[in-house]
Write an enzyme that holds these catalytic residues in place. Structure first.
Site, short mmCIF file in Angstrom:
data_model
loop_
_atom_site.label_atom_id
_atom_site.label_comp_id
_atom_site.label_asym_id
_atom_site.label_seq_id
_atom_site.Cartn_x
_atom_site.Cartn_y
_atom_site.Cartn_z
CD GLU A 329 -2.66 -1.19 2.46
OE1 GLU A 329 -4.04 -1.33 2.30
OE2 GLU A 329 -2.17 -0.83 3.56
C1 TNX Z 1 -4.37 -3.76 4.77
S1 TNX Z 1 -3.24 -6.07 4.18
C2 TNX Z 1 -3.15 -3.63 5.02
C3 TNX Z 1 -3.04 -3.14 6.49
C4 TNX Z 1 -4.33 -3.01 7.11
C5 TNX Z 1 -5.16 -3.99 6.80
C6 TNX Z 1 -6.55 -3.79 7.59
C7 TNX Z 1 -1.76 -4.96 3.90
C8 TNX Z 1 -0.82 -5.74 3.42
N1 TNX Z 1 -2.07 -3.97 4.49
O1 TNX Z 1 -2.18 -2.13 6.62
O2 TNX Z 1 -3.86 -2.85 8.60
O3 TNX Z 1 -5.31 -3.98 5.31
O4 TNX Z 1 -7.21 -5.15 7.40
#
Ligand code: TNX
Length: 512
Positions: A329
């Site tokens: 992300e």
């Molecule tokens: C996505 S899954 C994220 C996390 C958040 C999560 C919430 C991922 C690799 N990154 O930063 O905590 O969603 O479920």
């Protein structure tokens, strides 16, 4: 929060794998989780008694002590751990590398009969897993921490042969959104290893907190660690804490996988040091739950040194072979800069003697094998990583994420991908999303903690689902059946009760 693209979710049931060994449902008096490869019972039972010793081969003393520590408080038996072959009244732990090499590095045989109890394995790890099975063959009350009277500590006569399906059997705990101290992490390790998981990925850094002492950059922990989601005090692990956790996990055959999330999810670091920011000022601390908005200043004069110092200290503090660099992300980092930065981490991590692990997004960077990519949402992203030679850790969010609510009534957790009932957490396979069996090293069940603030919260979301993920990682794919699992899990609930696990008593299961 985010609204991810459900369209990219794989067809989770299409995956198939050449049948290996068929796992039968164990005889009625046993309710083992995970299910072993093969088990047969016969009339008769062994009983732990005053004469019983834990008779270990040289090299198995630690495994013997772990077993004795579990069995002594409830049974009140002395159960001395001795180096000996073992008599008919003993529990023997025997190493036999040559004979049993075919079982692999974590497999074991377990024989219960007139000659006593014998766990035989090629490695101490195999003996440890045999001991976890043995615990589940005793009455559930054996797990109580206080003396239990009026129970016969019997084990049915049985022959088991067992070996795991996957090498990577993981859970992840996000200690960044909320901090969890050493004792809570050790409790998590106990329960995970009881279900034959062998990796604990610690998500050590995020926008809301930095959780590990770095001597070269002390304010990361002292300033960046002083916040968490909401208004809690945060916290961090000192180097001594890390050493304690490492030793505790190692004694239970759990490898800690430290994650430093880069180049996104970095606000806690930016809040600790002005020189990591273009304006020279520390960023404001962040205690909300948005994702995808922070980025390292990749051109900053201090940034490369910061990254090198942090990775070197973390690599030294966690002796396991893996270093997770996050990579998820990073929406605030330009794509080309992201790809160049992540590619540069490949040789940097290799020079530290570690295997790089990253979330599925790292497939956008030119990384060379060996490295591991963690699938959570996108078939296309994980395919890109696989095509570059990544081994895949399967963590498909709708099935494997432990922070998903079970149903609308779950008081904490997320629902941005719907709900994850016990049945849904049961019905998936790590070979998914267009991957082949040869691509997948195993699975990991992540617990993100935006809504999770206490050990009770952790256990409510993790159990019983994590027990099932342990089974999916360990047991042969064949022999899965929700109706028989429901019955087995209901009986396993008595063990979770004895262990005082605050699990979700889902209405899907007829708990005793
Ligand atoms: C996505 S899954 C994220 C996390 C958040 C999560 C919430 C991922 C690799 N990154 O930063 O905590 O969603 O479920």
């Amino acid at each position: 929060m985010r609204a991810p693209l459900l369209a990219s979710l794989p067809l989770l049931f299409a995956a198939c794998r050449a049948p290996d060994e068929v796992a039968p449902t164990p005889p009625a008096e046993l309710a083992l989780v995970p299910l072993p490869v093969s088990v047969t019972t016969r009339p008769g039972a062994f009983a732990l008694g005053a004469a019983t010793r834990i008779a270990v081969a040289p090299g198995a003393e630690g495994v013997g002590e772990r077993l004795a520590e579990v069995l002594r408080p409830s049974t009140g038996l002395a159960l001395p751990v001795v180096t000996a072959a073992g008599a008919a009244t003993d529990v023997a732990l025997r190493l036999d590398a040559a004979e049993l090499a075919a079982l692999g590095p974590e497999g074991y045989l377990l024989e219960v009969g007139e000659a006593g109890v014998a766990v035989t394995a090629p490695t101490p790890a195999g003996l440890f897993y045999g001991c976890q099975t043995l615990r589940q063959m005793l009455p559930a009350e054996v797990e109580r921490r206080a003396l239990v009277s009026g129970v016969a500590w019997t084990v049915p006569y049985a022959s088991l042969r067992d070996t795991p399906r996957f090498a990577w059997r993981g859970a992840m705990l996000d200690v960044a959104r909320h901090f969890f101290g050493v004792a809570n992490v050790e409790r998590f390790v106990d329960l995970a290893s009881y279900h034959k998981l062998n990796r604990l990925h610690l998500h050590l850094t995020d926008d809301q907190g930095w959780r590990v002492q770095i001597d070269a950059w002390p304010a990361l922990a002292t300033v960046g660690g002083a916040t968490e989601v909401g208004d809690g005090p945060g916290g961090y692990y000192t180097k001594a804490d890390v050493a304690e956790l490492v030793a505790y996990a190692e004694a239970r055959f759990v490898t800690l996988v430290p994650e430093i999330d880069l180049p996104g999810h970095v606000n806690a670091a930016l809040s600790a040091y002005g020189e990591l920011n273009p304006d020279g000022q520390p960023a404001a601390p962040y205690t909300g739950t948005d994702v995808g908005w922070s980025s390292l200043w990749l051109d900053g004069p201090a940034t490369a040194g910061f990254v090198a110092d942090v990775l070197a200290e973390v690599a030294a503090a966690f002796p396991g072979p893996f270093l997770h660099i996050g990579g998820d992300e990073a929406e605030a980092t330009p794509a080309a800069a992201y790809a160049a930065f992540v590619a540069s981490l490949g040789p940097e991590v290799a020079a530290l003697g570690k295997t790089l692990v990253g979330w599925e997004e790292v497939g956008a960077a030119e990384l060379a094998p060996p490295f591991l990519a963690q699938f959570w949402l996108s078939d296309a992203k994980i395919a890109a990583a696989r095509d570059r030679g990544a081994g895949v850790i399967a963590s498909p969010a709708p099935y494997a994420y432990l922070d998903m609510k079970y149903d609308a009534a779950t008081p904490i957790g997320q629902s941005y991908l719907g709900f994850t009932s016990v049945q849904k957490a049961y019905e998936w396979d790590p070979v998914l999303g267009g991957l082949g069996a040869e691509d997948v090293v195993g699975l990991e069940a992540p617990l993100w903690t935006e809504t999770v603030a206490s050990l009770a919260d952790v256990e409510l979301l993790a159990y019983p689902r994590l027990a099932r993920h342990g089974e999916i990682a360990w047991s042969p794919r064949e022999g899965r059946d929700w109706e028989t699992y429901r019955v087995r899990l209901a009986r396993h609930g008595a063990r979770l009760d004895a262990l005082e696990v605050g699990y979700h008593r889902s209405a899907e299961i007829d708990w005793p």
